[in-house]
Design a protein around this motif. Structure first.
Motif, PDB file in Angstrom:
ATOM      1  N   GLY A   1       0.779  -1.223  -0.004  1.00  0.00           N
ATOM      2  CA  GLY A   1       0.167  -0.024  -0.051  1.00  0.00           C
ATOM      3  C   GLY A   1       0.702   1.315   0.064  1.00  0.00           C
ATOM      4  O   GLY A   1       0.088   2.311  -0.051  1.00  0.00           O
ATOM      5  N   GLY A   2       2.198   0.967   0.003  1.00  0.00           N
ATOM      6  CA  GLY A   2       2.816   2.335   0.017  1.00  0.00           C
ATOM      7  C   GLY A   2       2.912   2.939  -1.309  1.00  0.00           C
ATOM      8  O   GLY A   2       2.515   2.270  -2.361  1.00  0.00           O
ATOM      9  N   GLY A   3       3.573   4.136  -1.438  1.00  0.00           N
ATOM     10  CA  GLY A   3       3.490   4.657  -2.723  1.00  0.00           C
ATOM     11  C   GLY A   3       3.997   6.452  -2.586  1.00  0.00           C
ATOM     12  O   GLY A   3       4.305   6.759  -1.374  1.00  0.00           O
ATOM     13  N   LEU A   4       3.865   6.944  -3.667  1.00  0.00           N
ATOM     14  CA  LEU A   4       4.175   8.502  -3.815  1.00  0.00           C
ATOM     15  C   LEU A   4       2.810   9.313  -3.549  1.00  0.00           C
ATOM     16  O   LEU A   4       2.019   8.905  -4.301  1.00  0.00           O
ATOM     17  CB  LEU A   4       4.763   8.854  -5.039  1.00  0.00           C
ATOM     18  N   VAL A   5       2.676  10.210  -2.769  1.00  0.00           N
ATOM     19  CA  VAL A   5       1.539  10.898  -2.670  1.00  0.00           C
ATOM     20  C   VAL A   5       2.021  12.426  -2.134  1.00  0.00           C
ATOM     21  O   VAL A   5       2.915  12.670  -1.708  1.00  0.00           O
ATOM     22  CB  VAL A   5       0.731  10.252  -1.536  1.00  0.00           C
ATOM     23  N   GLN A   6       0.979  13.323  -2.899  1.00  0.00           N
ATOM     24  CA  GLN A   6       1.459  14.702  -2.533  1.00  0.00           C
ATOM     25  C   GLN A   6       0.847  15.070  -1.045  1.00  0.00           C
ATOM     26  O   GLN A   6       0.007  14.460  -0.486  1.00  0.00           O
ATOM     27  CB  GLN A   6       0.557  15.617  -3.206  1.00  0.00           C
ATOM     28  N   ALA A   7       1.494  15.913  -0.445  1.00  0.00           N
ATOM     29  CA  ALA A   7       1.470  16.380   0.862  1.00  0.00           C
ATOM     30  C   ALA A   7      -0.303  16.734   1.023  1.00  0.00           C
ATOM     31  O   ALA A   7      -0.910  17.410  -0.014  1.00  0.00           O
ATOM     32  CB  ALA A   7       2.049  17.889   1.283  1.00  0.00           C
ATOM     33  N   GLY A   8      -0.843  16.297   2.099  1.00  0.00           N
ATOM     34  CA  GLY A   8      -2.188  16.598   2.224  1.00  0.00           C
ATOM     35  C   GLY A   8      -3.123  15.401   2.006  1.00  0.00           C
ATOM     36  O   GLY A   8      -4.306  15.254   2.271  1.00  0.00           O
ATOM     37  N   GLY A   9      -2.387  14.471   1.139  1.00  0.00           N
ATOM     38  CA  GLY A   9      -2.894  13.531   0.732  1.00  0.00           C
ATOM     39  C   GLY A   9      -3.138  12.070   1.598  1.00  0.00           C
ATOM     40  O   GLY A   9      -2.757  12.173   2.970  1.00  0.00           O
ATOM     41  N   SER A  10      -3.570  11.002   1.455  1.00  0.00           N
ATOM     42  CA  SER A  10      -3.986   9.714   1.919  1.00  0.00           C
ATOM     43  C   SER A  10      -3.482   8.746   1.256  1.00  0.00           C
ATOM     44  O   SER A  10      -3.123   8.642   0.185  1.00  0.00           O
ATOM     45  CB  SER A  10      -5.601   9.612   2.223  1.00  0.00           C
ATOM     46  N   LEU A  11      -3.071   7.742   2.466  1.00  0.00           N
ATOM     47  CA  LEU A  11      -2.723   6.296   1.796  1.00  0.00           C
ATOM     48  C   LEU A  11      -3.134   5.291   3.107  1.00  0.00           C
ATOM     49  O   LEU A  11      -3.392   5.584   4.042  1.00  0.00           O
ATOM     50  CB  LEU A  11      -1.126   6.358   1.744  1.00  0.00           C
TER      51      LEU A  11
END
Length: 122
Positions: A8-18
């Motif tokens: 479930g990991g990955g690259l996300v922008q600040a403010g996003g969710s994982l």
């Protein structure tokens, strides 16, 4: 024995969710407290969250309190970490671990996953 595999990991922008998942094999999964840790480059591994075997108690690091939520499904042998309002400082490799929750402290056993990378861009 318990074997743990994170995803479930990955690259996300600040403010996003994982949402991270940790799938366990082994019939004794439900007897363990399950915790999440993380390790950023050049830093020591740090505690993130823990949930008791029954799911009745949880504890969080101050840095993630109010943003992260740990949960578990013993029928699926899986523990989750919902991460909201992500910040660049949350960037790390995230690990799940099985252990014991005793008097407010999580004591991990030798059962750890291989880790999943979470990268939060600013």
């Amino acid at each position: 024995q318990v074997q743990l595999v994170e995803s479930g990991g990955g690259l996300v922008q600040a403010g996003g969710s994982l949402r991270l998942s940790c799938a366990a094999s082994g019939r004794t999964f439900s007897s363990y407290a399950m915790g999440w840790f993380r390790q950023a480059p050049g830093k020591e591994r740090e505690f993130v969250a823990v949930m008791t075997w029954s799911g009745g108690s949880t504890s969080y690091a101050n840095s993630v309190k109010g943003r992260f939520t740990i949960s578990r499904d013993n029928a699926k042998n899986t523990v989750y970490l919902q991460m909201n309002s992500l910040k660049p400082e949350d960037t790390a490799v995230y690990y799940c671990a099985a252990g014991t929750y005793y008097q407010g402290s999580f004591i991990p056993s030798n059962y750890w996953g291989q880790g999943t990378q979470v990268t939060v861009s600013s």
